[in-house]
Every structure is written in C-alpha cells, then in structure tokens.
Design a protein around this motif. Structure first.
Motif, PDB file in Angstrom:
ATOM      1  N   ALA A  12      70.989   4.236  18.844  1.00  0.00           N
ATOM      2  CA  ALA A  12      71.351   5.601  18.452  1.00  0.00           C
ATOM      3  C   ALA A  12      71.533   6.470  19.693  1.00  0.00           C
ATOM      4  N   ASN A  13      72.231   7.558  19.516  1.00  0.00           N
ATOM      5  CA  ASN A  13      72.505   8.593  20.520  1.00  0.00           C
ATOM      6  C   ASN A  13      73.645   8.208  21.473  1.00  0.00           C
ATOM      7  N   PHE A  18      73.466  12.665  20.758  1.00  0.00           N
ATOM      8  CA  PHE A  18      72.124  12.786  20.155  1.00  0.00           C
ATOM      9  C   PHE A  18      72.197  13.076  18.650  1.00  0.00           C
ATOM     10  N   ASP A  19      71.528  12.227  17.903  1.00  0.00           N
ATOM     11  CA  ASP A  19      71.378  12.358  16.439  1.00  0.00           C
ATOM     12  C   ASP A  19      72.644  12.129  15.623  1.00  0.00           C
ATOM     13  N   HIS A 135      67.346  11.819   9.951  1.00  0.00           N
ATOM     14  CA  HIS A 135      68.523  11.596  10.790  1.00  0.00           C
ATOM     15  C   HIS A 135      69.098  10.236  10.425  1.00  0.00           C
ATOM     16  N   ASP A 137      71.543   8.436  12.465  1.00  0.00           N
ATOM     17  CA  ASP A 137      72.358   7.819  13.518  1.00  0.00           C
ATOM     18  C   ASP A 137      72.018   6.353  13.777  1.00  0.00           C
ATOM     19  N   ASN A 138      70.854   5.873  13.324  1.00  0.00           N
ATOM     20  CA  ASN A 138      70.604   4.430  13.305  1.00  0.00           C
ATOM     21  C   ASN A 138      71.022   3.824  11.961  1.00  0.00           C
ATOM     22  N   THR A 180      59.124   7.715  17.685  1.00  0.00           N
ATOM     23  CA  THR A 180      60.249   8.659  17.616  1.00  0.00           C
ATOM     24  C   THR A 180      59.746  10.077  17.392  1.00  0.00           C
ATOM     25  N   ARG A 184      60.557  13.146  19.891  1.00  0.00           N
ATOM     26  CA  ARG A 184      61.278  14.340  19.418  1.00  0.00           C
ATOM     27  C   ARG A 184      60.484  15.600  19.725  1.00  0.00           C
ATOM     28  N   ARG A 231      63.152  12.750  28.037  1.00  0.00           N
ATOM     29  CA  ARG A 231      62.632  11.467  27.539  1.00  0.00           C
ATOM     30  C   ARG A 231      62.523  10.381  28.597  1.00  0.00           C
ATOM     31  N   GLY A 257      68.222   5.234  21.497  1.00  0.00           N
ATOM     32  CA  GLY A 257      67.472   6.016  20.513  1.00  0.00           C
ATOM     33  C   GLY A 257      66.439   6.868  21.222  1.00  0.00           C
ATOM     34  N   SER A 258      65.193   6.784  20.746  1.00  0.00           N
ATOM     35  CA  SER A 258      64.142   7.583  21.370  1.00  0.00           C
ATOM     36  C   SER A 258      63.351   6.781  22.403  1.00  0.00           C
TER      37      SER A 258
HETATM   38  N1  HSE Z   1      68.477  10.330  17.193  1.00  0.00           N
HETATM   39  C1  HSE Z   1      67.137   9.870  17.057  1.00  0.00           C
HETATM   40  C2  HSE Z   1      66.329  10.394  18.208  1.00  0.00           C
HETATM   41  C3  HSE Z   1      67.123   8.384  17.053  1.00  0.00           C
HETATM   42  O1  HSE Z   1      66.794  10.269  19.339  1.00  0.00           O
HETATM   43  O2  HSE Z   1      65.241  10.945  18.001  1.00  0.00           O
HETATM   44  C4  HSE Z   1      65.768   7.774  16.931  1.00  0.00           C
HETATM   45  O3  HSE Z   1      65.879   6.384  16.963  1.00  0.00           O
END
Ligand code: HSE
Length: 298
Positions: A12-13, A18-19, A135, A137-138, A180, A184, A231, A257-258
């Motif tokens: 993801a991202n 992002f998201d 969300h 995106d995954n 995650t 976040r 992150r 992702g995260s």
């Molecule tokens: N878009 C989410 C995040 C994906 O980055 O928090 C989490 O896997």
C-alpha cells in the motif's frame, strides 16, 4: 460446498499514494478454505501460521465475513480455515489478505451475488478491526490484482490502474512488528501546502507513468515527502536499505504500507534480483532476521 483460495499480499501507499494506491504481490500470500455448513453463523475452525483469535468478531477474516453474512442472512453458515503465511504487522497487507479472502470465497460459494467493489466494502470492516481506521489501499489490490487506486471510500470507488510490462517488485521484510494503528498515530494531522503540491505532482505523474509505461517518469515520481520522514524512523536501517536499492538500479523505493517492509520497483527481473542481492548484504550484518520477495507485478 468448499473452496480453497489464495489471498495475496499487497503493497500500500507506493511512496506518494498514501491511503489510496496499492499493488498486488501475486506470489506471496495466505491460503484459506471456505466451507458452507448447515449451522448458521461464521465459524473460524482452523488457523495455522500465526496466533490469531478464533472468535469471528475478533478476527479480521471473521469480521468481514460477518459483514457480508448479515447483508444476506442465509439459513446456513460458513466455516473458515486460515493458513497464514503473511506475518501480521509486516507491512504487506496481512489483515487485508484475511479480510478479502473470506468474503471472496463466500461469494464464490454463493454464485457471485456481489461485485468486487461490494466485496471490498465488506472487507473494509475487517481491515478496520486491525488498523483502527477504514482504508482500502491494501484491500483493493488484494481483491482486483495489479495496481489499484481508491478514488473514494464513501461511496467506495476503486480504479484499476494498468501495470507496465516487465515491472518487478523487490520487498524486504525485517522481522520486527509495526502496528498500523501505531504507525498512523505518529503522523501529523496537517501537511504543509508546499509538501502537498510536491506529493500530488508526483502522484499524478506516477499514475500517468503507469498508464504510459514510462519507466523514467516512474523513477522520478516514486517519492514521498509527507509520510516517509516520520515512519522511516521506526524502521531499522531504512536509509541504508533504500540507498542500496537505488544504487542497485531500482526505479524507486519506499515504505511498504505502514512498514517495516520496504519495497522497490525495478524494470526487469535481472535488476529486481540485483536489488535483492544488494539489500541482503545490508541486512546480513544487522543481526535482524529478514526475508526478501522478488515478484513480477501483473
Ligand atoms: N495506507 C495505510 C497506512 C496502509 O499507511 O497506514 C497500511 O497497511
């Protein structure tokens, strides 16, 4: 009355998205068996690989299954077996694979009453249990494959983005867990306008590059000025790995992702394998266990 499915991992991202942006890792994922039963309800009967709750209401696959089950309220039930290969908290969509797998399998057994967007909507409920926010995106790339863009959550609208021929991902998963929800929580609520401008210029360019198979533009667009600065501090040796990926010829790299997984995109399998060899060298000296996946994106 029974179906065995493969539910893929996802990134993801993809740096600047992002998201909203994600892509599917066809060769990494979980196996699941979904079975119709006479007894009404959703029952998780087997979990192998990782220690996860059996109560349907506490399990990501169970929560998405329940959301779909309540929408149809049939006079039978479903059993779910989960053979988990994707470690929870690894940053490659572990919860999304579980959430998508149960509803996808149930839909097949029911004769496909729901389309993939509707199935993703049920899966959002499961994903929210894990990441404490909704969300997709995954979920979207796990459901549709390839690259997907979540245009909006309410109503849920997903766009399938084309994948250029010969695009490969190399992903390293350091064996530490980053939740995650915690990754976040450290993000700022507001962003500077100048950063927002840079980010959406890169994001629009990346989407254009995927449509036109413009690898040079992919390379110039895979950047994240908003989330990565925060992150990346949670991921051991992040900058060293990223530099090694780029030095070995990757088009770009970022947090998957995260996190803690780190992804890179490359043109051609040879470069993707060179990237793998380069990051193996970086991580071999750290004492942290890791695994690396190289996969074509379809
Ligand atoms: N878009 C989410 C995040 C994906 O980055 O928090 C989490 O896997």
């Amino acid at each position: 009355n029974e179906i065995k499915i493969f539910s893929p991992a996802t990134v993801a991202n993809v740096a600047c998205g992002f998201d909203v942006l994600g892509f599917c890792l066809d060769s990494v994922g979980d196996d699941m068996v979904i079975r119709k039963t006479d007894k009404k309800g959703i029952y998780i009967t087997k979990i192998e690989g990782f220690d996860l709750p059996f109560e349907a209401e506490l399990n990501v696959a169970g929560v998405s299954a329940l959301a779909m089950y309540e929408a149809i309220n049939p006079d039978f039930g479903f059993e779910i077996e989960i053979y988990k290969n994707i470690k929870p908290g690894s940053g490659i969509g572990s919860s999304a694979a579980s959430a998508v797998g149960s509803v996808f399998g149930m839909n097949e057994l029911l004769g496909r009453p729901f389309n993939k967007t509707q199935l993703t909507e049920f899966a959002v409920k499961g994903e929210a249990l894990a990441s404490k926010c909704e969300h997709a995106d995954n979920l979207a790339p796990a459901m549709l494959g390839g690259f997907t863009l979540v245009k909006s959550m309410q109503p849920l609208e997903i766009l399938q983005i084309p994948t250029p021929e010969d695009l490969y991902a190399t992903i390293i998963h350091p064996q530490i867990e980053i939740k995650t929800s915690e990754a976040r929580a450290i993000l700022p609520k507001d962003v500077a306008l100048s950063n927002a401008v840079t980010q959406w210029a890169n994001f629009g360019s990346l989407i254009h590059a995927l449509h036109t198979s413009d690898f040079g533009l992919i390379e110039r667009s895979l950047k994240d000025v908003i989330v990565e600065p925060y992150r990346s501090q949670l991921i051991p040796h992040y900058q060293d790995v990223k530099k090694a990926m780029l030095d070995a010829g990757a088009l770009g790299a970022g947090i998957s992702g995260s996190g803690p997984s780190i992804f890179s995109l490359s043109k051609g399998s040879e470069t993707a394998v060179n990237v793998k060899d380069a990051i193996e060298k970086v991580y071999a000296t750290t004492g942290i266990d890791f695994d690396i996946h190289v996969t074509k994106i379809n």
